[in-house]
Design a protein around this motif. Sequence first.
Motif, PDB file in Angstrom:
ATOM      1  N   CYS A  33       0.814  -1.215   0.000  1.00  0.00           N
ATOM      2  CA  CYS A  33       0.000   0.000   0.000  1.00  0.00           C
ATOM      3  C   CYS A  33       0.851   1.269   0.000  1.00  0.00           C
ATOM      4  O   CYS A  33       0.330   2.369  -0.226  1.00  0.00           O
ATOM      5  CB  CYS A  33      -0.915   0.015   1.229  1.00  0.00           C
ATOM      6  N   GLY A  34       2.152   1.128   0.246  1.00  0.00           N
ATOM      7  CA  GLY A  34       3.015   2.297   0.341  1.00  0.00           C
ATOM      8  C   GLY A  34       3.089   2.799   1.767  1.00  0.00           C
ATOM      9  O   GLY A  34       2.154   2.652   2.538  1.00  0.00           O
ATOM     10  N   ARG A  35       4.218   3.409   2.105  1.00  0.00           N
ATOM     11  CA  ARG A  35       4.402   3.864   3.486  1.00  0.00           C
ATOM     12  C   ARG A  35       3.876   5.265   3.709  1.00  0.00           C
ATOM     13  O   ARG A  35       3.738   5.696   4.853  1.00  0.00           O
ATOM     14  CB  ARG A  35       5.871   3.753   3.873  1.00  0.00           C
ATOM     15  N   PHE A  36       3.586   5.997   2.624  1.00  0.00           N
ATOM     16  CA  PHE A  36       3.066   7.359   2.731  1.00  0.00           C
ATOM     17  C   PHE A  36       1.731   7.473   1.991  1.00  0.00           C
ATOM     18  O   PHE A  36       1.432   6.665   1.098  1.00  0.00           O
ATOM     19  CB  PHE A  36       4.047   8.366   2.112  1.00  0.00           C
ATOM     20  N   PRO A  37       0.926   8.492   2.316  1.00  0.00           N
ATOM     21  CA  PRO A  37      -0.269   8.779   1.506  1.00  0.00           C
ATOM     22  C   PRO A  37       0.123   8.976   0.039  1.00  0.00           C
ATOM     23  O   PRO A  37       1.192   9.508  -0.273  1.00  0.00           O
ATOM     24  CB  PRO A  37      -0.812  10.069   2.120  1.00  0.00           C
ATOM     25  N   ILE A  38      -0.759   8.566  -0.860  1.00  0.00           N
ATOM     26  CA  ILE A  38      -0.402   8.536  -2.280  1.00  0.00           C
ATOM     27  C   ILE A  38      -0.358   9.929  -2.909  1.00  0.00           C
ATOM     28  O   ILE A  38       0.255  10.113  -3.961  1.00  0.00           O
ATOM     29  CB  ILE A  38      -1.385   7.651  -3.079  1.00  0.00           C
ATOM     30  N   ASN A  39      -1.010  10.924  -2.292  1.00  0.00           N
ATOM     31  CA  ASN A  39      -1.090  12.229  -2.951  1.00  0.00           C
ATOM     32  C   ASN A  39      -0.047  13.225  -2.467  1.00  0.00           C
ATOM     33  O   ASN A  39      -0.143  14.415  -2.762  1.00  0.00           O
ATOM     34  CB  ASN A  39      -2.493  12.828  -2.795  1.00  0.00           C
ATOM     35  N   ILE A  40       0.973  12.765  -1.746  1.00  0.00           N
ATOM     36  CA  ILE A  40       2.019  13.706  -1.321  1.00  0.00           C
ATOM     37  C   ILE A  40       2.787  14.254  -2.520  1.00  0.00           C
ATOM     38  O   ILE A  40       3.341  15.356  -2.462  1.00  0.00           O
ATOM     39  CB  ILE A  40       2.999  13.051  -0.321  1.00  0.00           C
ATOM     40  N   LEU A  41       2.799  13.504  -3.627  1.00  0.00           N
ATOM     41  CA  LEU A  41       3.540  13.960  -4.811  1.00  0.00           C
ATOM     42  C   LEU A  41       2.863  15.133  -5.509  1.00  0.00           C
ATOM     43  O   LEU A  41       3.426  15.709  -6.439  1.00  0.00           O
ATOM     44  CB  LEU A  41       3.730  12.800  -5.786  1.00  0.00           C
ATOM     45  N   HIS A  42       1.639  15.483  -5.041  1.00  0.00           N
ATOM     46  CA  HIS A  42       1.000  16.683  -5.580  1.00  0.00           C
ATOM     47  C   HIS A  42       1.704  17.943  -5.081  1.00  0.00           C
ATOM     48  O   HIS A  42       1.520  19.021  -5.650  1.00  0.00           O
ATOM     49  CB  HIS A  42      -0.476  16.737  -5.155  1.00  0.00           C
ATOM     50  N   LEU A  43       2.495  17.784  -4.020  1.00  0.00           N
ATOM     51  CA  LEU A  43       3.252  18.899  -3.470  1.00  0.00           C
ATOM     52  C   LEU A  43       4.656  18.918  -4.082  1.00  0.00           C
ATOM     53  O   LEU A  43       5.110  17.936  -4.661  1.00  0.00           O
ATOM     54  CB  LEU A  43       3.331  18.766  -1.945  1.00  0.00           C
ATOM     55  N   LYS A  44       5.332  20.021  -3.923  1.00  0.00           N
ATOM     56  CA  LYS A  44       6.656  20.180  -4.507  1.00  0.00           C
ATOM     57  C   LYS A  44       7.696  19.397  -3.716  1.00  0.00           C
ATOM     58  O   LYS A  44       7.757  19.490  -2.489  1.00  0.00           O
ATOM     59  CB  LYS A  44       7.039  21.660  -4.529  1.00  0.00           C
ATOM     60  N   GLY A  45       8.505  18.603  -4.416  1.00  0.00           N
ATOM     61  CA  GLY A  45       9.536  17.819  -3.758  1.00  0.00           C
ATOM     62  C   GLY A  45      10.766  17.678  -4.618  1.00  0.00           C
ATOM     63  O   GLY A  45      10.900  18.350  -5.661  1.00  0.00           O
ATOM     64  N   GLU A  46      11.668  16.765  -4.199  1.00  0.00           N
ATOM     65  CA  GLU A  46      12.948  16.643  -4.913  1.00  0.00           C
ATOM     66  C   GLU A  46      13.482  15.224  -4.828  1.00  0.00           C
ATOM     67  O   GLU A  46      13.441  14.596  -3.762  1.00  0.00           O
ATOM     68  CB  GLU A  46      13.955  17.619  -4.299  1.00  0.00           C
ATOM     69  N   ASN A  47      13.983  14.713  -5.957  1.00  0.00           N
ATOM     70  CA  ASN A  47      14.747  13.477  -5.958  1.00  0.00           C
ATOM     71  C   ASN A  47      16.168  13.798  -5.516  1.00  0.00           C
ATOM     72  O   ASN A  47      16.773  14.751  -6.021  1.00  0.00           O
ATOM     73  CB  ASN A  47      14.777  12.854  -7.350  1.00  0.00           C
ATOM     74  N   HIS A  48      16.700  13.015  -4.591  1.00  0.00           N
ATOM     75  CA  HIS A  48      18.020  13.321  -4.031  1.00  0.00           C
ATOM     76  C   HIS A  48      18.947  12.118  -4.197  1.00  0.00           C
ATOM     77  O   HIS A  48      18.518  10.965  -4.070  1.00  0.00           O
ATOM     78  CB  HIS A  48      17.894  13.692  -2.550  1.00  0.00           C
ATOM     79  N   PRO A  49      20.234  12.335  -4.454  1.00  0.00           N
ATOM     80  CA  PRO A  49      21.155  11.218  -4.708  1.00  0.00           C
ATOM     81  C   PRO A  49      21.515  10.380  -3.473  1.00  0.00           C
ATOM     82  O   PRO A  49      22.145   9.321  -3.630  1.00  0.00           O
ATOM     83  CB  PRO A  49      22.400  11.912  -5.273  1.00  0.00           C
ATOM     84  N   LEU A  50      21.167  10.819  -2.275  1.00  0.00           N
ATOM     85  CA  LEU A  50      21.454  10.001  -1.090  1.00  0.00           C
ATOM     86  C   LEU A  50      20.824   8.617  -1.263  1.00  0.00           C
ATOM     87  O   LEU A  50      19.674   8.492  -1.683  1.00  0.00           O
ATOM     88  CB  LEU A  50      20.897  10.684   0.153  1.00  0.00           C
ATOM     89  N   ARG A  51      21.572   7.556  -0.906  1.00  0.00           N
ATOM     90  CA  ARG A  51      21.110   6.189  -1.156  1.00  0.00           C
ATOM     91  C   ARG A  51      20.794   5.444   0.141  1.00  0.00           C
ATOM     92  O   ARG A  51      21.334   5.745   1.207  1.00  0.00           O
ATOM     93  CB  ARG A  51      22.183   5.407  -1.925  1.00  0.00           C
ATOM     94  N   LEU A  52      19.900   4.477   0.003  1.00  0.00           N
ATOM     95  CA  LEU A  52      19.510   3.607   1.118  1.00  0.00           C
ATOM     96  C   LEU A  52      19.852   2.165   0.780  1.00  0.00           C
ATOM     97  O   LEU A  52      19.707   1.729  -0.374  1.00  0.00           O
ATOM     98  CB  LEU A  52      18.002   3.700   1.370  1.00  0.00           C
TER      99      LEU A  52
END
Length: 516
Positions: free
Chosen positions: A448-467
């Motif tokens: 189901c995903g760990r976060f609500p699905i509509n958070i991507l409607h807000l402004k965000g950023e892909n970051h190179p930090l790795r897990l």
Amino acid sequence: MTKRVLVASPVKQKEVILKEFLESLEKLDKSGLQMDFVFIDDNNEHSLLDHFARGKNNVRIIKIKSADQYVCNEQTHYWHEELIWKVAAFKNKFLEMAYEEGYDYLFLVDSDLYLHPKTIKHLISLQKDIVSEVFWTKWKPDLQPLPQVWAADQYRLFQAPRGQELTEEDVEKRTREFLDMLSKPGTYKVGGLGACTLLSRKALSRGVSFSEIYNVGFWGEDRHFCIRAVALGLELYADTHYPPFHMYRESELAKLTEYKKKIRAKSRKTENTKVSVGKHKREAGNKITLAMLVRNEAGRYLDRVLEQAKQYIDNAVILDDASEDDTVEVCKKVLAGFPLTIAINENSCFNNEILLRKKLWQMAVDSQPDWILILDADEVFEDNAPEVLKSLAKQKDLYWYAFRLFDMWTETHYREDSYWCAHKTFRPFMVRYVPGFAYRWRETPLHCGRFPINILHLKGENHPLRLKHLGWMKPEDRLYKYYRYKKLDPLARYGIAEQYESILDPRPNLVPWSPK
């Protein structure tokens, strides 16, 4: 934004029962809510409602006079048509008040219930438009306890598609399955409900009503309400996490003491450890809250994950899903000196991930976070994470950060092939909490995903930090996960069947991890 809730109940009740009902209202968890109360006092011969309202500015009592007789005894409760539609009019009055006065939720509750303190906050966290908390009652002394929710029609307790002929054995089997489902913690779509029901602003605005549908012959105002609600495009849900105690007969009050003891025992299992943040305190708006779901993680990777997290978080909320080992003790030991909230499920909800994820999210929200970072107990950042994450938390115009997660098959290699390429996709792990934002979830029991699905409607950023995802490194872990997915998703409705099968590939393609 504080949610406004109107708790409403029509009251024609014996004093000894109403006293307990009102006590449970006093004990409701009201944190983060503006909770108001309204009662229709239907010819009660005592003054308990007036006592409840005394000294409060959030209680209204509407007194009426009528000649109706409502009889309830040790056998059952006796209803007739005139009484049913009188109560329907009361409930419609509550619907009208909640809508016109701008409430976010209306909670309709019968006055012979003793509510669990978490009832309303939990129902709100489910983000359903109409949802009832399930309770069980012997409608007559010699009958088995049954729920106040049902599958379809007047009070059918089994699913039966139109045109399908069922034998007596089929009916018995399906009824047993429906009742077994409701006996387990969960939230389930049903065909009918009532008596302990939360309605959202959306439901109120659609025009739900308890008025009679003249061409429907079902008995009882709740049936007409449910049919109309579904016709208006709404869905009905039943929740079984915090069942109230139904004081259907005075003789059953003797069992209420045991119910209260169980509530107190469960509350002791939820620990809230508040510690001064001291040197960990940072500028307001930059706080990072770690949120983590755990179950039987002792002796695996939990220590390692939390030791690194201590270097960049300000507080932690942890939901333990009925662990049978020392997981909780590990969390306390490693995070000693940090503000820590731990909630412990008495029964595991492992087979319904969405419930766990939403509960964990609400715990994080209740801790008044700036940023919520959700990690699983086997996920660890690369070594430069503390400095990077502290810097990211200072950004004012972004609302989420997405990172890449590498499935480690050994300490030094990750897997990469057509089914194992998660590391090529950025996924949100750290989200700024926005009060008042209408968060929505993917309502599936798995993946189901760990976060609500509509958070991507807000402004965000892909970051190179790795897990690094460490949970695949041991052969026994891979075998366990294989059988878990096969059991929970045998038809691969929520995942990919070929990927499930590939878990046990004896010669996977492995790529060396390159430290930066």
